[in-house]
Design a protein around this motif. Structure first.
Motif, short mmCIF file in Angstrom:
data_model
loop_
_atom_site.label_atom_id
_atom_site.label_comp_id
_atom_site.label_asym_id
_atom_site.label_seq_id
_atom_site.Cartn_x
_atom_site.Cartn_y
_atom_site.Cartn_z
N LEU A 166 -103.22 -6.93 39.08
CA LEU A 166 -102.14 -6.19 38.74
C LEU A 166 -101.78 -5.18 39.97
O LEU A 166 -102.47 -5.12 41.05
N PRO A 167 -100.35 -4.88 39.79
CA PRO A 167 -100.10 -4.05 41.07
C PRO A 167 -100.78 -2.88 41.29
O PRO A 167 -101.25 -2.18 40.55
N SER A 168 -101.13 -2.58 42.66
CA SER A 168 -101.88 -1.12 43.21
C SER A 168 -100.99 -0.04 42.66
O SER A 168 -99.89 0.02 43.37
N ILE A 169 -101.76 1.02 41.88
CA ILE A 169 -100.95 1.83 41.54
C ILE A 169 -100.50 2.98 43.01
O ILE A 169 -99.66 3.68 42.99
N LYS A 170 -101.90 2.92 43.93
CA LYS A 170 -101.58 3.67 45.09
C LYS A 170 -100.38 3.34 45.78
O LYS A 170 -99.61 4.18 46.54
N ARG A 171 -100.00 1.96 45.90
CA ARG A 171 -98.78 1.44 46.41
C ARG A 171 -97.64 1.41 45.59
O ARG A 171 -96.37 1.48 46.08
N PHE A 172 -97.73 1.13 44.46
CA PHE A 172 -96.70 0.93 43.43
C PHE A 172 -96.83 1.87 42.13
O PHE A 172 -97.59 1.44 41.17
N PRO A 173 -96.37 3.24 42.47
CA PRO A 173 -96.98 4.22 41.48
C PRO A 173 -96.40 4.00 39.91
O PRO A 173 -97.13 4.32 39.10
N SER A 174 -95.27 3.23 39.87
CA SER A 174 -94.30 2.96 38.61
C SER A 174 -95.36 2.02 38.04
O SER A 174 -95.03 1.72 36.69
N ALA A 175 -96.65 1.34 38.53
CA ALA A 175 -97.47 0.36 37.80
C ALA A 175 -98.24 1.21 36.88
O ALA A 175 -99.14 0.49 36.22
N LYS A 176 -98.50 2.35 36.86
CA LYS A 176 -99.44 3.06 36.17
C LYS A 176 -99.52 2.89 34.55
O LYS A 176 -98.30 2.49 34.34
N ASN A 177 -100.44 2.99 33.99
CA ASN A 177 -100.60 3.11 32.49
C ASN A 177 -100.32 1.69 32.19
O ASN A 177 -99.94 1.22 31.07
#
Length: 479
Positions: free
Chosen positions: A132-143
């Motif tokens: 999955l995308p890293s939330i640290k680098r791609f914040p919109s990938a959260k949840n």
């Protein structure tokens, strides 16, 4: 000697077993071919055009940089056909290459391992071993949103969203023996821990013959379809060796995921012996090794593109790799120091002319957020780009150590496109004798790079060209 009843029964069961395996293999092969036949060729009727993050950002691009690049493309390049924006590798790592790797270049995104081979550094993934995308680098990938929000942003600009994937299943999924979604199988049932990409250690290969292998790839493309992905760059597929089984698994999963996506296979050089297979199971495939800004690699691509030209057709594109022009290798990675492309101005003309007349996909690699003024004339000449997108019968007429000639046809007309290349280290006159292509009579000449008419010719087309340079013309019969 007469066989015993037991011997006869053993032979019967052996024959039945062999027959059953043969039938199963035939069914599997038919299913794979059906998947390839279902591969949507309508989405790649023309060579894809766009941008990929690798040449400038290596494995480290983040959401802010990516969206700013998309904004630039919408404003400056979309109207000229550049509509794909692709995030390259390691988007599933919070901080790839953040340790000193003695076996690789600075910043290389290998993960560190424990003595038993299990990973010390972890990747971002779900309970089914899907990165999955890293939330640290791609914040919109959260949840658990993945790339859905970013894909929506790209689509809102009238553009298309792409990602890079690695062949196989994460090493971490193997050591944790994670389940494969929707099955009773696990990562250890399908992984081949001895099959690791020779330039990145994050993944193990998948045994295409094992139950659960297809289901694993199906689960990946189910996820990518949910996100809204339009383009998949699948890496470590062809060199070395050619991973026929996993190419078929990926193609089959894509064809049945319910969303059209372009399938691009890397890295090259693709083996010409597999031309029929690779063109059947993908939309575009790398015929070149990683291509950078040096003349030797550019000259080598003349031979590669010539060899692959018989396989050019809608939905099937030999790919000479990205266009390394503009600002490259930010922070001195992935290849050499941070720099503007080392190609000369003349070599830029050769690069864009060759890729256009050979109908290679056009994927930019530069940082588009700084120092782009000098490269824009090469990216916005619609007369040149039209050759890449619409011409037919593209092929090399002649090549020696000093010059090369390529030709193509403008569909629905008797017009021909002719590209002249000076491969030598000195300025010289390059000549094309029209009789070589049975072109007789008088032809009006249009200089595509200058976007101006250049008189008429009868027997030959010739012009003076600088070292490593090119000229590009359209010839139209004079009635």
């Amino acid at each position: 000697m007469l066989q015993s009843s037991t011997d006869k029964l053993v032979m019967v069961f052996a024959l039945l077993f062999c027959f059953s395996n043969t039938v199963d293999a035939q069914k599997k092969s038919a299913k794979m071919n059906k998947g390839a036949d279902k591969l949507n060729r309508q989405i790649a009727l023309k060579p894809p055009m766009g941008w990929n993050s690798f040449d400038a950002y290596d494995c480290r691009i983040n959401e802010k940089e990516y969206k700013a690049t998309v904004d630039f493309m919408e404003k400056n390049l979309l109207k000229h056909g550049w509509d794909y924006a692709v995030i390259d590798y390691c988007w599933f790592n919070d901080d790839p290459g953040n340790w000193s790797n003695p076996r690789r270049r600075f910043g290389h995104p290998d993960i560190r391992m424990k003595p038993d081979g299990s990973p010390l550094d972890t990747l971002v993934m779900d309970e089914f071993g899907r990165v999955l995308p890293s939330i640290k680098r791609f914040p919109s990938a959260k949840n658990g949103a993945g790339f859905k929000a970013i894909a929506d942003y790209v689509h809102s600009k009238g553009m298309k969203f792409g990602i890079h994937i690695m062949r196989g299943i994460p090493r971490e999924a193997y050591y944790n023996n994670l389940p494969i979604k929707g099955t009773t199988y696990t990562a250890r049932d399908i992984a081949e821990p001895w099959d690791t990409c020779n330039w990145q250690n994050n993944f193990f290969g998948v045994d295409a013959s094992k139950p659960g292998a297809q289901e694993y790839y199906n689960s990946l493309f189910e996820l990518y379809a949910e996100w809204g992905v339009d383009f998949i760059k699948a890496d470590d597929m062809m060199y070395p060796p050619y991973h026929k089984g996993e190419i078929e698994l990926i193609s089959n999963a894509l064809a049945n995921c319910g969303r059209p996506m372009v399938l691009s296979l890397s890295c090259g050089e693709a083996p010409l012996s597999q031309a029929s297979h690779v063109s059947k199971f993908s939309h575009m495939w790398r015929v070149s090794a990683d291509f950078w800004d040096n003349w030797e690699s550019l000259e080598h691509n003349f031979d590669l593109l010539n060899a692959w030209s018989p396989f050019i057709k809608p939905g099937h594109w030999p790919d000479a790799d990205m266009l390394p022009i503009g600002k490259l290798s930010l922070n001195n990675r992935p290849h050499g120091p941070e720099r503007m492309s080392k190609f000369t101005n003349e070599e830029h003309y050769t690069l864009m002319t060759l890729w256009s007349i050979a109908k290679s996909p056009l994927m930019l690699g530069a940082d588009l957020l700084q120092e782009t003024k000098g490269i824009m004339p090469f990216l916005t000449n619609d007369e040149v780009l039209a050759v890449n997108q619409y011409s037919t019968d593209n092929r090399q007429v002649y090549k020696d150590e000093n010059y090369a000639v390529w030709i193509a046809t403008e569909p629905g007309t008797k017009n021909r496109y002719v590209a002249l290349f000076n491969l030598s280290g000195n300025e010289r006159t390059v000549k094309f004798t029209l009789e070589l292509e049975n072109l007789r009579g008088t032809f009006k000449v249009r200089d595509l790079w200058k976007k101006s008419d250049a008189g008429t010719v009868t027997d030959k087309l010739e012009t003076k060209i600088g070292s490593h340079g090119a000229a590009f013309f359209k010839l139209s019969p004079v009635k």
